[in-house]
Design a protein around this motif. Structure first.
Motif, PDB file in Angstrom:
ATOM      1  N   VAL A   1      45.993  -3.647  47.699  1.00 51.85           N
ATOM      2  CA  VAL A   1      46.241  -2.311  47.997  1.00 51.85           C
ATOM      3  C   VAL A   1      44.724  -1.843  48.342  1.00 51.85           C
ATOM      4  CG1 VAL A   1      47.115  -0.039  47.649  1.00 51.85           C
ATOM      5  CG2 VAL A   1      48.449  -2.046  47.196  1.00 51.85           C
ATOM      6  N   PRO A   2      44.166  -1.577  49.471  1.00 54.79           N
ATOM      7  CA  PRO A   2      42.611  -1.156  49.581  1.00 54.79           C
ATOM      8  C   PRO A   2      42.809   0.410  48.985  1.00 54.79           C
ATOM      9  CG  PRO A   2      43.565  -2.202  51.636  1.00 54.79           C
ATOM     10  CD  PRO A   2      44.614  -2.064  50.507  1.00 54.79           C
ATOM     11  N   ASP A   3      41.458   0.504  48.416  1.00 51.75           N
ATOM     12  CA  ASP A   3      41.298   1.939  47.861  1.00 51.75           C
ATOM     13  C   ASP A   3      40.903   2.740  49.121  1.00 51.75           C
ATOM     14  OD1 ASP A   3      40.802   4.464  46.698  1.00 51.75           O
ATOM     15  OD2 ASP A   3      38.963   3.663  45.613  1.00 51.75           O
ATOM     16  N   THR A   4      41.949   3.596  49.607  1.00 49.59           N
ATOM     17  CA  THR A   4      42.002   4.468  50.622  1.00 49.59           C
ATOM     18  C   THR A   4      41.411   5.977  50.248  1.00 49.59           C
ATOM     19  OG1 THR A   4      44.126   5.334  50.318  1.00 49.59           O
ATOM     20  CG2 THR A   4      43.625   3.224  51.975  1.00 49.59           C
ATOM     21  N   GLY A   5      41.299   6.163  49.043  1.00 48.82           N
ATOM     22  CA  GLY A   5      40.989   7.517  48.535  1.00 48.82           C
ATOM     23  C   GLY A   5      42.006   8.347  48.137  1.00 48.82           C
ATOM     24  N   SER A   6      43.254   8.045  48.385  1.00 46.43           N
ATOM     25  CA  SER A   6      44.242   8.898  48.145  1.00 46.43           C
ATOM     26  C   SER A   6      45.356   7.811  47.405  1.00 46.43           C
ATOM     27  CB  SER A   6      45.107   9.143  49.753  1.00 46.43           C
ATOM     28  OG  SER A   6      46.321   9.595  49.182  1.00 46.43           O
ATOM     29  N   VAL A   7      45.869   8.377  46.048  1.00 46.02           N
ATOM     30  CA  VAL A   7      46.525   7.685  45.245  1.00 46.02           C
ATOM     31  C   VAL A   7      47.907   7.848  45.672  1.00 46.02           C
ATOM     32  CG1 VAL A   7      47.336   9.920  44.028  1.00 46.02           C
ATOM     33  CG2 VAL A   7      47.311   7.561  42.776  1.00 46.02           C
ATOM     34  N   ARG A   8      48.368   8.773  46.606  1.00 45.10           N
ATOM     35  CA  ARG A   8      49.696   8.770  47.178  1.00 45.10           C
ATOM     36  C   ARG A   8      49.994   7.491  48.189  1.00 45.10           C
ATOM     37  NH1 ARG A   8      52.029   9.984  52.060  1.00 45.10           N
ATOM     38  NH2 ARG A   8      54.386  10.634  51.880  1.00 45.10           N
ATOM     39  N   ASP A   9      48.687   7.340  48.959  1.00 42.47           N
ATOM     40  CA  ASP A   9      48.743   6.407  50.095  1.00 42.47           C
ATOM     41  C   ASP A   9      48.954   5.272  49.647  1.00 42.47           C
ATOM     42  OD1 ASP A   9      48.925   8.590  51.823  1.00 42.47           O
ATOM     43  OD2 ASP A   9      46.928   8.402  52.688  1.00 42.47           O
ATOM     44  N   GLN A  10      48.017   4.815  48.503  1.00 43.29           N
ATOM     45  CA  GLN A  10      47.931   3.779  47.960  1.00 43.29           C
ATOM     46  C   GLN A  10      49.390   3.273  47.282  1.00 43.29           C
ATOM     47  OE1 GLN A  10      44.113   2.705  45.770  1.00 43.29           O
ATOM     48  NE2 GLN A  10      43.982   4.908  46.343  1.00 43.29           N
ATOM     49  N   LEU A  11      49.916   4.139  46.377  1.00 40.02           N
ATOM     50  CA  LEU A  11      51.372   3.720  45.900  1.00 40.02           C
ATOM     51  C   LEU A  11      52.249   3.607  47.032  1.00 40.02           C
ATOM     52  CD1 LEU A  11      51.457   6.497  42.983  1.00 40.02           C
ATOM     53  CD2 LEU A  11      50.943   4.116  42.749  1.00 40.02           C
ATOM     54  N   VAL A  12      52.391   4.279  48.082  1.00 40.17           N
ATOM     55  CA  VAL A  12      53.350   3.821  49.196  1.00 40.17           C
ATOM     56  C   VAL A  12      53.261   2.768  49.651  1.00 40.17           C
ATOM     57  CG1 VAL A  12      54.001   4.533  51.437  1.00 40.17           C
ATOM     58  CG2 VAL A  12      53.617   6.383  49.822  1.00 40.17           C
ATOM     59  N   VAL A  13      51.751   2.052  49.887  1.00 36.01           N
ATOM     60  CA  VAL A  13      51.602   0.624  50.433  1.00 36.01           C
ATOM     61  C   VAL A  13      51.929  -0.205  49.315  1.00 36.01           C
ATOM     62  CG1 VAL A  13      49.760  -0.767  50.788  1.00 36.01           C
ATOM     63  CG2 VAL A  13      49.688   1.418  51.589  1.00 36.01           C
ATOM     64  N   LEU A  14      51.755   0.070  47.927  1.00 33.20           N
ATOM     65  CA  LEU A  14      52.189  -0.839  47.021  1.00 33.20           C
ATOM     66  C   LEU A  14      53.750  -0.866  46.943  1.00 33.20           C
ATOM     67  CD1 LEU A  14      51.875  -2.265  44.206  1.00 33.20           C
ATOM     68  CD2 LEU A  14      51.879  -0.131  43.096  1.00 33.20           C
ATOM     69  N   ALA A  15      54.541   0.246  46.940  1.00 29.48           N
ATOM     70  CA  ALA A  15      55.894   0.073  47.109  1.00 29.48           C
ATOM     71  C   ALA A  15      56.672  -0.615  48.286  1.00 29.48           C
ATOM     72  CB  ALA A  15      56.461   1.641  46.883  1.00 29.48           C
TER      73      ALA A  15
ATOM     74  N   LEU B   1      60.027   7.819  47.904  1.00 29.41           N
ATOM     75  CA  LEU B   1      59.912   7.629  46.415  1.00 29.41           C
ATOM     76  C   LEU B   1      58.613   8.178  45.768  1.00 29.41           C
ATOM     77  CD1 LEU B   1      61.103   6.157  43.916  1.00 29.41           C
ATOM     78  CD2 LEU B   1      60.116   4.116  44.781  1.00 29.41           C
ATOM     79  N   VAL B   2      57.816   7.730  46.260  1.00 23.65           N
ATOM     80  CA  VAL B   2      56.561   8.111  45.985  1.00 23.65           C
ATOM     81  C   VAL B   2      56.271   9.576  45.537  1.00 23.65           C
ATOM     82  CG1 VAL B   2      54.047   8.133  46.004  1.00 23.65           C
ATOM     83  CG2 VAL B   2      55.334   5.892  46.377  1.00 23.65           C
ATOM     84  N   ASP B   3      56.710  10.286  46.636  1.00 24.00           N
ATOM     85  CA  ASP B   3      56.551  11.953  46.661  1.00 24.00           C
ATOM     86  C   ASP B   3      57.554  12.413  45.418  1.00 24.00           C
ATOM     87  OD1 ASP B   3      54.795  12.152  48.518  1.00 24.00           O
ATOM     88  OD2 ASP B   3      56.326  12.198  50.296  1.00 24.00           O
ATOM     89  N   LEU B   4      58.816  11.797  45.376  1.00 24.21           N
ATOM     90  CA  LEU B   4      59.726  12.220  44.403  1.00 24.21           C
ATOM     91  C   LEU B   4      58.960  12.008  43.002  1.00 24.21           C
ATOM     92  CD1 LEU B   4      62.430  13.225  43.629  1.00 24.21           C
ATOM     93  CD2 LEU B   4      62.939  10.754  43.560  1.00 24.21           C
ATOM     94  N   VAL B   5      58.133  10.780  42.790  1.00 22.85           N
ATOM     95  CA  VAL B   5      57.689  10.725  41.559  1.00 22.85           C
ATOM     96  C   VAL B   5      56.367  11.732  41.249  1.00 22.85           C
ATOM     97  CG1 VAL B   5      56.355   8.758  40.151  1.00 22.85           C
ATOM     98  CG2 VAL B   5      58.430   8.097  41.386  1.00 22.85           C
ATOM     99  N   LEU B   6      55.588  11.685  42.222  1.00 23.53           N
ATOM    100  CA  LEU B   6      54.523  12.399  42.114  1.00 23.53           C
ATOM    101  C   LEU B   6      54.659  13.853  42.178  1.00 23.53           C
ATOM    102  CD1 LEU B   6      51.636  10.533  44.068  1.00 23.53           C
ATOM    103  CD2 LEU B   6      52.285  10.313  41.923  1.00 23.53           C
ATOM    104  N   GLU B   7      55.623  14.536  43.056  1.00 25.12           N
ATOM    105  CA  GLU B   7      55.541  15.828  43.170  1.00 25.12           C
ATOM    106  C   GLU B   7      57.091  16.394  42.920  1.00 25.12           C
ATOM    107  OE1 GLU B   7      53.194  17.357  44.190  1.00 25.12           O
ATOM    108  OE2 GLU B   7      51.724  15.882  44.772  1.00 25.12           O
ATOM    109  N   GLY B   8      58.001  15.330  42.459  1.00 29.55           N
ATOM    110  CA  GLY B   8      59.367  15.926  41.970  1.00 29.55           C
ATOM    111  C   GLY B   8      60.069  16.280  43.178  1.00 29.55           C
ATOM    112  N   ARG B   9      59.729  16.049  44.317  1.00 27.92           N
ATOM    113  CA  ARG B   9      60.541  16.141  45.527  1.00 27.92           C
ATOM    114  C   ARG B   9      60.329  15.154  46.783  1.00 27.92           C
ATOM    115  NH1 ARG B   9      56.218  19.663  45.785  1.00 27.92           N
ATOM    116  NH2 ARG B   9      55.034  19.646  47.930  1.00 27.92           N
ATOM    117  N   PRO B  10      61.346  14.758  47.295  1.00 27.77           N
ATOM    118  CA  PRO B  10      61.078  13.787  48.380  1.00 27.77           C
ATOM    119  C   PRO B  10      60.548  14.327  49.568  1.00 27.77           C
ATOM    120  CG  PRO B  10      63.405  14.538  48.139  1.00 27.77           C
ATOM    121  CD  PRO B  10      62.749  15.251  47.014  1.00 27.77           C
TER     122      PRO B  10
END
Length: 222
Positions: free
Chosen positions: A96-110, A210-219
């Motif tokens: 998972v390249p470091d794109t500067g966004s934890v959300r985007d990286q977690l989406v790629v990982l998932a 899924l990542v939005d739900l984990v990070l923000e509490g909403r899909p």
């Protein structure tokens, strides 16, 4: 197809792993044909995913790959060496390249994990978890090494997000990754074979929600 290695299979599996830390032992000789290597390694992963260590031997892999057993004997000293090679070259490292966004990286990982879990590499990884406990003398070092690499890479994603201020200082990398990675594994295990292609096709959207739900509490926050 028999799940018993038989006499020949037992001999295949008896080799002692070569190199430090159980590195794959390969035979020296004439240059290897990359196409044969690819077919054999792919077949090895499939056989292990289907049958586990109990049914893994050169004969079963050669039959699945459509090559002669001598091709395997020329390349690997034992069935264990072949399996280690197949697992380590199966592309299951977290990339998972470091794109500067934890959300985007977690989406790629998932998304990566979902595709992996729905294919032979993911099933082989689950087999490895079990075999590392039932056959520690054969697989404990391989599982520990593989698992440590993956955990370190995944945790680095969350820690970079904390360092950049995207996540609160007290955010637990363990809880974030348990939620994301665990959900992907559960999603894959609950998917029937007939729907695998459909689930993979929709994997990007599912991963984002899924990542939005984990990070923000909403899909769908992104």
């Amino acid at each position: 197809m028999s799940t018993s290695p038989g006499a020949d299979g037992a001999a295949d599996r008896a080799g002692v792993p070569g190199g430090a830390a159980g590195a794959p032992a390969r035979r020296a000789g004439r240059p290897r044909d990359p196409e044969v290597d690819h077919k054999v390694l792919e077949a090895a992963l499939e056989v292990y995913a289907d049958l586990g260590w109990a049914g893994f031997n050169f004969e079963a892999v050669a039959r699945r790959a459509g090559v002669g057993r001598p091709a395997l004997y020329r390349r690997w000293l034992s069935a264990r060496a072949l399996l280690v090679d197949a697992i380590e070259r199966s592309g299951t490292r977290i990339d998972v390249p470091d794109t500067g966004s934890v959300r985007d990286q977690l989406v790629v990982l998932a998304r990566q994990l979902l595709v992996e879990y729905l294919g032979a590499p993911g099933i082989a990884g689950l087999r490895l978890l079990v075999d590392a406990r039932t056959h520690p003398e054969v697989f404990a070092d391989l599982y520990a090494r593989r698992n440590e690499e993956r955990v370190r890479a995944a945790r680095a994603i969350v820690r970079r997000g904390i360092a950049r201020g995207e996540l609160a200082p007290g955010t637990s990398p363990t809880l974030v990754l348990d939620a994301v990675c665990g959900a992907m594994l559960n999603h894959a295990l609950a998917t029937p074979d007939r729907l695998r292609k459909v689930v993979i096709a929709g994997g990007e959207r599912y991963a984002a929600e899924l990542v939005d739900l984990v990070l923000e509490g909403r899909p769908g926050a992104g």
